[in-house]
Design an enzyme around this catalytic site. Structure first.
Site, PDB file in Angstrom:
ATOM      1  N   LYS A  33      -7.693  -1.840  13.704  1.00  0.00           N
ATOM      2  CA  LYS A  33      -8.855  -2.050  12.828  1.00  0.00           C
ATOM      3  C   LYS A  33      -9.904  -2.905  13.539  1.00  0.00           C
ATOM      4  CE  LYS A  33      -6.185  -1.948   8.538  1.00  0.00           C
ATOM      5  NZ  LYS A  33      -5.705  -2.687   7.371  1.00  0.00           N
ATOM      6  N   GLY A  54       0.811  -1.222   0.000  1.00  0.00           N
ATOM      7  CA  GLY A  54       0.000   0.000   0.000  1.00  0.00           C
ATOM      8  C   GLY A  54       0.840   1.266   0.000  1.00  0.00           C
TER       9      GLY A  54
HETATM   10  O1  F6P Z   1      -3.120   1.602   7.533  1.00  0.00           O
HETATM   11  C1  F6P Z   1      -2.974   0.287   7.197  1.00  0.00           C
HETATM   12  C2  F6P Z   1      -3.151   0.028   5.733  1.00  0.00           C
HETATM   13  O2  F6P Z   1      -3.250  -1.350   5.573  1.00  0.00           O
HETATM   14  C3  F6P Z   1      -2.029   0.615   4.885  1.00  0.00           C
HETATM   15  O3  F6P Z   1      -0.940  -0.194   4.807  1.00  0.00           O
HETATM   16  C4  F6P Z   1      -2.732   0.830   3.601  1.00  0.00           C
HETATM   17  O4  F6P Z   1      -2.027   1.685   2.789  1.00  0.00           O
HETATM   18  C5  F6P Z   1      -4.045   1.394   4.077  1.00  0.00           C
HETATM   19  O5  F6P Z   1      -4.337   0.643   5.233  1.00  0.00           O
HETATM   20  C6  F6P Z   1      -5.178   1.377   3.092  1.00  0.00           C
HETATM   21  O6  F6P Z   1      -5.506   0.088   2.667  1.00  0.00           O
HETATM   22  P1  F6P Z   1      -6.380  -0.155   1.383  1.00  0.00           P
HETATM   23  O7  F6P Z   1      -5.676   0.422   0.205  1.00  0.00           O
HETATM   24  O8  F6P Z   1      -6.543  -1.638   1.287  1.00  0.00           O
HETATM   25  O9  F6P Z   1      -7.710   0.532   1.579  1.00  0.00           O
END
Ligand code: F6P
Length: 560
Positions: free
Chosen positions: A517, A274
């Protein structure tokens, strides 16, 4: 040499560096800076960039010892394994191939035996075609109007990188010209205030919403996506979603389930982390909609130039490697836990927030890649603001308080130069005077003797004394075009990887953010049942119960 089950701190090179700390502490930067040969050896040039790390608390001997550490950490092999698509993100069993996102069309980069570059370019070509349709007005909204405004919904890596690049390009003359009449905004926070700010002044009829989520499950992003879907359908009817919403994700099944036609989805792959995804459709789509694909392609080329430098340059001349090794030196040996990122460029105001995620989510780990507890700290606390704003804020602490290694980033040619008649320098020269002066002020400080010569009164001498000997490095970019922004991004991405490779950790997973989360789930359920059925609070400690009680009793949230 560190084997897969031993730690880097057990190697001879690590112990040698530990022993070297006392030698270095005997040197003041004032003296180190007077050794011109040393300083010359600490200047590195590549593709228009100039790195000067002579103000680091390091000698030529330190650099040799750090290069030995790189050897013991098997840095060459680890970099090769990354570029070869091996599953170096072992806890998620994935390759780490963000370098493939900006590779030239004819490059071959394999993941699981398959060249991924053609797939990358398929998506890039699709973005080019789609963004041209939107920008030319050949793709129109539900009421026949061109879509001139874009809201990109996403959080973390699906937000910070694109925001940084957007902010950097906003005032670049070429990008500015290409963006005429268009607006790009980013909706990240689930706070409804962020929704209100994003839609303020925008009309659903002329707005395209891009939902950006690698997983398409992130709670904040999905609720924001449903909120803007409602904004569009309330104004234009449910069928308008097809024209006004597109997606970027690795999870195309969930994109379809959400109601976005998979034809209007832009894929990326699980081998893109990400926080390393700005060069995928995550960044390339919103930025191409705003600036046109040709500008964004230059950004990709800049990043690719650094990738090639990183992959093939001997370590003693390799900018990301040198930077990574120096950060390891500062954190693990000199014991400095933070790093300030100080761009003397307003256009780089979102650079530090992006690097905060790239660095701290990557390297804030407590165990080795093999799961062994680490007896040393990894990662550093990154923060920063553009100079000169930072100077009038937290530099007091940097000059006279704690020792914080600083990255000074300067640009030779301003994106928006101003010359005022009668002023002795241009506005950009005024800015850059600070860029050049601050590192020396930190390195040299000011002694009581100097103050006495200036007739400073005795009682103020301790307050006006600067110990100096505070490390920094300076990176000078020729200008801040899309190309240079790409270079800067890739330098920091690889620097963070180098640090992680040396520390022997997995810089590409992020288990530490998962707990947060899950924790909100229990509260969410409780808020729902308390509001709809008046259910009593249950299962929380005294503190949380008290806070929740106050929140429920006094808030005027509409009942479901
Ligand atoms: O904050 C944790 C995380 O998993 C990041 O690593 C990632 O960039 C973000 O959440 C958003 O995740 P997604 O692109 O799956 O919505």
């Amino acid at each position: 040499m560190a084997s897969s089950t031993s730690l880097i701190c057990d190697t001879e090179a690590w112990k040698d560096l530990k022993g070297h700390v006392e030698d270095i502490k005997k040197n003041h930067l004032r003296d180190l800076m007077s050794d011109v040969n040393r300083c010359q050896s600490m200047m590195m040039e590549f593709d228009g960039l100039l790195l000067d790390y002579s103000r680091q608390g390091a000698t030529v001997e330190t650099m040799d010892k750090l290069l030995n550490l790189a050897k013991d950490a098997q840095l060459t092999e680890k970099i090769s394994r990354m570029f070869n698509g091996e599953h170096i993100n072992s806890t998620e069993n994935r390759s780490v191939l963000h370098v493939a996102l900006r590779a030239p069309k004819d490059a071959v980069i394999k993941a699981d035996g398959k060249n991924v570059v053609p797939e990358v370019w398929n998506v890039l070509d699709k973005i080019k075609e789609f963004s041209e349709k939107i920008r030319s007005g050949s793709w129109v909204g539900a009421t026949g109007k061109p879509l001139k405004d874009v809201i990109a919904i996403g959080i973390g890596g699906s937000f910070l990188g694109p925001l940084f690049v957007h902010t950097a390009l906003q005032t670049d003359p070429e990008a500015l010209e290409c963006a005429k009449g268009r607006q790009l905004r980013f909706l990240a926070n689930i706070d409804p205030v962020d929704v209100a700010r994003n839609i303020n002044g925008f009309n659903p009829e002329t707005t395209l919403v891009v939902v950006v989520s690698k997983t398409f499950t992130t709670a904040e992003t999905m609720l924001n996506a449903r909120t803007l879907r409602e904004w569009i359908t309330a104004a234009l009817g449910a069928s308008a979603v097809a024209k006004h919403m597109v997606a970027v994700s690795t999870n195309l099944a969930l994109v379809e389930k959400f109601g976005i036609n998979p034809k209007n989805a832009f894929a990326f792959w699980d081998w893109v982390g990400g926080r390393y995804s700005v060069c995928s459709a995550v960044g390339v789509l919103p930025l191409s909609l705003q600036y046109g694909f040709s500008v964004v392609e230059k950004f990709l080329r800049g990043a690719s130039s650094i990738d090639q430098h990183f992959q093939s340059t001997p370590f003693e001349k390799n900018i990301p490697v040198l930077l990574g090794l120096l950060s390891v030196w500062n954190v693990s040996f000199l014991g400095y836990p933070a790093r300030a990122i100080l761009p003397y460029s307003q256009a780089l105001e979102k650079f530090a927030p992006h690097i905060q995620q790239v660095s701290m989510e990557s390297n804030g780990k407590g165990v080795s890649i093999d799961g062994l507890p680490l007896p040393f700290e990894t990662g550093e606390i990154d923060f920063g603001e553009p100079g000169t704003n930072g100077q009038h804020s937290f530099y007091q602490l940097i000059h006279q308080g704690r020792i914080i290694p600083c990255d000074f980033i300067g640009v030779v040619k301003s994106q928006q130069p101003v010359y005022l008649k009668g002023e002795i320098v241009s506005n950009h020269d005024e800015l850059m005077s600070n860029f050049f002066a601050q590192p020396d002020a930190l390195a040299y400080g000011k002694t009581p003797e100097q103050l006495q010569k200036e007739n400073v009164s005795e009682n103020l001498i301790p307050h006006k004394t600067f110990s100096g000997n505070r490390p920094s490095l300076s990176l000078l970019l020729p200008e801040l075009s899309a190309y240079n922004v790409g270079q800067l991004l890739a330098i920091y991405e690889h620097r963070v990887a180098v640090q992680g490779f040396v520390w022997g950790i997995n810089s590409f997973d992020q288990w530490g953010v998962e707990l947060g989360k899950i924790l909100a789930t229990q509260v969410r359920k409780q808020l729902h049942s308390s509001r709809t059925q008046g259910t009593a609070l249950e299962g929380f400690n005294y503190s949380t119960t008290t806070l929740l009680k106050r929140y429920l009793e006094t808030s005027s949230e509409p009942q479901m």
